[in-house]
Design an enzyme around this catalytic site. Structure first.
Site, PDB file in Angstrom:
ATOM      1  N   LYS A  41      -7.065  -1.949  -2.446  1.00 26.68           N
ATOM      2  CA  LYS A  41      -5.658  -1.709  -2.104  1.00 26.68           C
ATOM      3  C   LYS A  41      -4.786  -1.286  -3.286  1.00 26.68           C
ATOM      4  O   LYS A  41      -3.805  -0.568  -3.116  1.00 26.68           O
ATOM      5  CB  LYS A  41      -5.075  -2.933  -1.407  1.00 26.68           C
ATOM      6  CG  LYS A  41      -5.620  -3.079   0.015  1.00 26.68           C
ATOM      7  CD  LYS A  41      -4.751  -3.972   0.866  1.00 26.68           C
ATOM      8  CE  LYS A  41      -5.087  -3.823   2.335  1.00 26.68           C
ATOM      9  NZ  LYS A  41      -6.450  -4.285   2.678  1.00 26.68           N
ATOM     10  N   GLU A  72       5.449  -3.992   4.651  1.00 24.79           N
ATOM     11  CA  GLU A  72       5.140  -5.104   5.541  1.00 24.79           C
ATOM     12  C   GLU A  72       3.679  -5.453   5.316  1.00 24.79           C
ATOM     13  O   GLU A  72       2.877  -4.622   4.896  1.00 24.79           O
ATOM     14  CB  GLU A  72       5.445  -4.748   6.988  1.00 24.79           C
ATOM     15  CG  GLU A  72       4.387  -4.003   7.729  1.00 24.79           C
ATOM     16  CD  GLU A  72       4.085  -2.645   7.138  1.00 24.79           C
ATOM     17  OE1 GLU A  72       2.901  -2.307   7.043  1.00 24.79           O
ATOM     18  OE2 GLU A  72       5.029  -1.907   6.755  1.00 24.79           O
ATOM     19  N   SER A 117     -15.570  -2.953  -0.122  1.00 24.03           N
ATOM     20  CA  SER A 117     -14.110  -2.841  -0.259  1.00 24.03           C
ATOM     21  C   SER A 117     -13.418  -4.041  -0.880  1.00 24.03           C
ATOM     22  O   SER A 117     -12.335  -3.898  -1.440  1.00 24.03           O
ATOM     23  CB  SER A 117     -13.490  -2.552   1.113  1.00 24.03           C
ATOM     24  OG  SER A 117     -13.798  -3.592   2.034  1.00 24.03           O
TER      25      SER A 117
END
Ligand SMILES: *Cc1c(COP(=O)(O)O)cnc(C)c1O
Length: 390
Positions: free
Chosen positions: A84, A106, A373
């Site tokens: 991320k 958010e 990931s």
């Protein structure tokens, strides 16, 4: 293809007040991203703060189990524990170049909120995170982390207190303060140009895979597999290889408990095209076209939509849409722990489960890459409760 469209998917289904804001964003991205200054600053941060390039690891013990040669692209080693940060850093830098002073976003599981406040701090921007009240309870430890890092965490009480209500509130907030504020989208979703921006910032993953596999194997892989919901880690890994038709691409979504609409997050199996968060994409919905909440134990896959680009690539058959069930996913966690000494994130374990349960799809002389990931520390409680009941 029309700008901002991937086949029929994508577009800008937003309130007209938001259109000029999206145009400003698109122009800024086209202006700053290609410049040597931006590239140098972005790559420098990814390297020295993020820890890139992440290794491409030959998982020898795991490979023995599945018979083919398996490499793991270690995004779990990126600062923050998942892919991320690639996107958060890129967009925070863009926000700074645009002269903004504040980031909003958010988050449901809190992972994207964390990456955003990290990137905001580096770029000297204030960060405000909107989070459903229910999600705040469920992810209390990530709320603490975000607050410790200096983010303002604002509870959203409207609707049912989960992600989709929060998104509407955050978009509404953005239209009122876009002069000073940048909305940092967390995945390859949302109205154009967000899906393009996020995929571009994540595409560093695939560029590294290409270089690393050529160095290790002297050839490109036969297949690349990634898990996902919006599609950002998958597109990041796939983009360098999409034109190379000989390379098989697999996208593994959350099957949940079973393939029944009330117990799953498998939008490619159970969904239909529909509008979510300002774009046309594959979405879980009921017979009246109302968005249906998704269900899976992996928080990062618990989203009812699939971003426009991954929706399109699956529709035309370039990417194979697959899924793994929760039960298989927990077993896959155990296998990765025992073979390679790595605790994967529950999201990542979907890819591992798929390979373990579909060995026949991979020949013994094939080389495949799993986009690993994220790490499983955040899921430790869920995992141990599943296996040991406490
Ligand atoms: C958020 C997350 C995902 C899913 O998001 P995409 O945008 O589809 O990549 C997958 N794995 C991990 C570890 C995550 O944190």
């Amino acid at each position: 293809m029309k700008k901002g469209r991937f086949g029929k998917y994508g577009g800008q289904y937003v309130n007209e007040n938001l259109i000029p804001v999206l145009i400003e964003l698109e122009e800024a991205f086209e202006r700053y991203y290609p410049t040597p200054e931006f590239q140098e600053e972005f790559k420098g941060l990814l390297r020295d703060y993020g820890g890139r390039p992440t290794p491409l690891y030959y998982a020898k013990n795991f490979s023995k189990l599945v018979k083919c040669k398996v490499y793991l692209k270690r995004e779990d080693l990126l600062c923050g524990g998942s892919h991320k940060l690639n996107n958060a850093l890129g967009q925070a830098l863009l926000a700074k170049k645009m002269g903004k002073s504040r980031l909003i976003t958010e988050t449901a599981a809190g992972q994207h909120g964390l990456a955003t406040v990290m990137a905001g701090n580096i770029c000297g921007l204030e960060t405000e995170i909107f989070m459903g009240v229910k999600d705040m309870e469920r992810q209390a430890s990530n709320v603490k982390r975000m607050k410790l890092l200096g983010a303002k965490v604002t509870p959203v009480k409207s609707g049912t207190g989960v992600l989709k209500d929060t998104v509407s509130d955050t978009l509404r907030e953005w239209t009122t303060c876009s002069r000073t504020t940048y909305y940092l989208m967390g995945s390859t979703v949302g109205p154009h140009p967000f899906p393009e921006i996020v995929a571009t910032f994540q595409s560093v993953i695939g560029m590294e895979i290409k270089e690393q596999i050529l160095e290790k194997e002297g050839r490109l892989p036969d297949a690349i597999l990634a898990c996902g919901s919006g599609g950002s880690n998958a597109l990041g890994a796939f983009r360098s290889f999409i034109d190379n038709k000989g390379i098989r691409l697999y996208f593994v979504e959350g099957g949940g408990e079973s393939l029944s609409a009330d117990n799953s997050a498998a939008a490619f199996q159970l969904g239909k095209p529909g509008i979510l968060q300002g774009a046309l994409m594959q979405v879980l919905q009921d017979e009246h076209g109302q968005i249906k909440p998704s269900k899976t134990r992996a928080a990062g896959l618990n989203y009812p939509g699939r971003g426009p680009e991954i929706s399109y690539l699956c529709e035309i058959g370039r990417v194979k849409a697959c899924y793994a069930f929760d039960e298989e996913v927990f077993e896959a966690v155990k296998v990765m722990c025992r073979t390679e000494g790595l605790i994967p994130a529950l999201e990542t374990a979907h890819v591992i489960a798929y390979v373990l349960n579909h060995k026949e799809e991979f020949d013994k002389d094939e080389v495949i890459v799993l986009n690993y990931s994220g790490r499983g520390d955040k899921d430790l409680e869920t995992i141990t409760r599943y296996f040991y009941g406490s």
